[in-house]
Design a protein around this motif. Structure first.
Motif, PDB file in Angstrom:
ATOM      1  N   GLN A 113       2.918  -4.714  -2.436  1.00  0.00           N
ATOM      2  CA  GLN A 113       3.349  -6.273  -2.288  1.00  0.00           C
ATOM      3  C   GLN A 113       1.820  -6.916  -2.901  1.00  0.00           C
ATOM      4  OE1 GLN A 113       3.036  -4.395   0.794  1.00  0.00           O
ATOM      5  NE2 GLN A 113       5.057  -3.570   0.666  1.00  0.00           N
ATOM      6  N   CYS A 114       2.384  -7.852  -3.754  1.00  0.00           N
ATOM      7  CA  CYS A 114       1.353  -8.880  -4.133  1.00  0.00           C
ATOM      8  C   CYS A 114       1.631 -10.235  -3.885  1.00  0.00           C
ATOM      9  CB  CYS A 114       1.193  -8.905  -5.965  1.00  0.00           C
ATOM     10  SG  CYS A 114      -0.156  -9.651  -6.427  1.00  0.00           S
ATOM     11  N   THR A 115       0.546 -10.800  -3.178  1.00  0.00           N
ATOM     12  CA  THR A 115       0.750 -12.167  -2.727  1.00  0.00           C
ATOM     13  C   THR A 115      -0.267 -13.036  -3.567  1.00  0.00           C
ATOM     14  OG1 THR A 115       1.483 -11.774  -0.509  1.00  0.00           O
ATOM     15  CG2 THR A 115       0.829 -13.853  -0.919  1.00  0.00           C
ATOM     16  N   VAL A 116       0.026 -14.131  -4.220  1.00  0.00           N
ATOM     17  CA  VAL A 116      -0.874 -15.267  -4.623  1.00  0.00           C
ATOM     18  C   VAL A 116      -0.551 -16.400  -4.223  1.00  0.00           C
ATOM     19  CG1 VAL A 116      -1.565 -16.031  -7.113  1.00  0.00           C
ATOM     20  CG2 VAL A 116      -0.587 -13.632  -6.898  1.00  0.00           C
ATOM     21  N   GLN A 117      -1.688 -17.208  -3.757  1.00  0.00           N
ATOM     22  CA  GLN A 117      -1.691 -18.468  -3.258  1.00  0.00           C
ATOM     23  C   GLN A 117      -2.945 -19.026  -3.259  1.00  0.00           C
ATOM     24  OE1 GLN A 117      -0.447 -18.483   0.983  1.00  0.00           O
ATOM     25  NE2 GLN A 117      -0.216 -20.629   0.982  1.00  0.00           N
ATOM     26  N   ASP A 118      -2.868 -20.235  -3.892  1.00  0.00           N
ATOM     27  CA  ASP A 118      -4.024 -21.107  -3.974  1.00  0.00           C
ATOM     28  C   ASP A 118      -5.160 -20.480  -4.772  1.00  0.00           C
ATOM     29  OD1 ASP A 118      -2.907 -23.183  -2.374  1.00  0.00           O
ATOM     30  OD2 ASP A 118      -3.422 -22.395  -0.674  1.00  0.00           O
ATOM     31  N   LEU A 155      -3.186  -7.448  -3.161  1.00  0.00           N
ATOM     32  CA  LEU A 155      -2.313  -6.435  -3.664  1.00  0.00           C
ATOM     33  C   LEU A 155      -2.388  -5.538  -2.529  1.00  0.00           C
ATOM     34  CD1 LEU A 155      -0.317  -5.268  -5.686  1.00  0.00           C
ATOM     35  CD2 LEU A 155      -2.148  -4.051  -6.597  1.00  0.00           C
ATOM     36  N   GLY A 156      -1.415  -4.894  -1.958  1.00  0.00           N
ATOM     37  CA  GLY A 156      -1.578  -3.997  -0.578  1.00  0.00           C
ATOM     38  C   GLY A 156      -0.268  -3.138  -0.537  1.00  0.00           C
ATOM     39  N   PRO A 193      -8.098  -7.727  -1.570  1.00  0.00           N
ATOM     40  CA  PRO A 193      -8.400  -9.129  -2.259  1.00  0.00           C
ATOM     41  C   PRO A 193      -8.625  -8.947  -3.770  1.00  0.00           C
ATOM     42  CG  PRO A 193     -10.144  -8.629  -0.685  1.00  0.00           C
ATOM     43  CD  PRO A 193      -9.030  -7.454  -0.506  1.00  0.00           C
ATOM     44  N   ILE A 194      -7.937  -9.441  -4.731  1.00  0.00           N
ATOM     45  CA  ILE A 194      -8.291  -9.191  -6.063  1.00  0.00           C
ATOM     46  C   ILE A 194      -8.946 -10.638  -6.283  1.00  0.00           C
ATOM     47  CG2 ILE A 194      -7.249  -9.200  -8.490  1.00  0.00           C
ATOM     48  CD1 ILE A 194      -4.801  -8.121  -6.794  1.00  0.00           C
ATOM     49  N   GLU A 195     -10.486 -10.475  -6.791  1.00  0.00           N
ATOM     50  CA  GLU A 195     -11.076 -11.556  -6.850  1.00  0.00           C
ATOM     51  C   GLU A 195     -11.774 -11.583  -8.192  1.00  0.00           C
ATOM     52  OE1 GLU A 195     -14.185 -10.262  -4.110  1.00  0.00           O
ATOM     53  OE2 GLU A 195     -13.203 -11.451  -2.543  1.00  0.00           O
TER      54      GLU A 195
END
Length: 184
Positions: A153-158, A163-164, A172-174
């Motif tokens: 699952q990938c979540t992108v917000q703000d 990705l987990g 956290p993809i920084e």
């Protein structure tokens, strides 16, 4: 006898609230014999962060004339070219000429900084190129998610992304933006 690629399968759910993109993708990923889990999972993360209807994995390491990911229009023209790693400035310039948009996602911590200093002067002139550098430990953490069959699952917000999987905490993809396109 040449070694063959190892095939990985991933069911990827993307919820990108920044772009209003919500989709499920079934991915088949060929991991080249010389590729690490970290690099392969950075490719998967790049897919998740830039996903669109026609974005796809190319032959990548198996074909020096293709990127890691690309999106083509219906005529076959390349709209987006995505490179993972630290390509030389000639490869980036060639991609810039062949595609409407080029994205380079560098990883490797200190080696990425050294690479960027070496190519920066030539790459900054290219108007349609974006360069990101992933945080120091992102690739290693993503590599730990690698399994032959994955549910991700990938979540992108703000402007932040994770990705987990159901078996592991989200990574956290920084990233740091080193270069944006001239029209940005």
């Amino acid at each position: 006898m040449a070694l063959k690629s190892t095939i990985y399968k991933a069911d990827l759910q993307i919820a990108d609230m920044d772009r209003h993109y919500y989709a499920d993708h079934t991915l088949t990923i060929a991991r080249h014999p010389s590729e690490t889990d970290e690099r392969m999972m950075v490719r998967v993360a790049a897919f998740a962060l830039f996903a669109q209807e026609r974005l796809e994995f190319s032959k990548g390491l198996s074909d020096i004339d293709e990127p890691d990911l690309w999106q083509k229009d219906l005529t076959g023209a390349i709209e987006m070219w995505i490179e993972v790693g630290q390509p030389d400035e000639r490869r980036i310039a060639k991609a810039s000429g062949r595609s409407n948009e080029v994205v380079v996602i560098a990883y490797g911590g200190r080696t990425s900084e050294i690479w960027w200093q070496g190519v920066r002067s030539k790459v900054e002139r290219l108007r349609n190129v974006t360069v990101w550098s992933l945080g120091d430990d992102v690739a290693a953490a993503l590599g730990k998610l690698a399994e032959r069959t994955m549910r991700l699952q990938c979540t992108v917000q703000d402007g932040q992304a994770w990705l987990g999987s159901s078996e592991a905490d989200p990574v956290p993809i920084e990233w740091t933006v080193l270069k944006e396109p001239a029209n940005a």
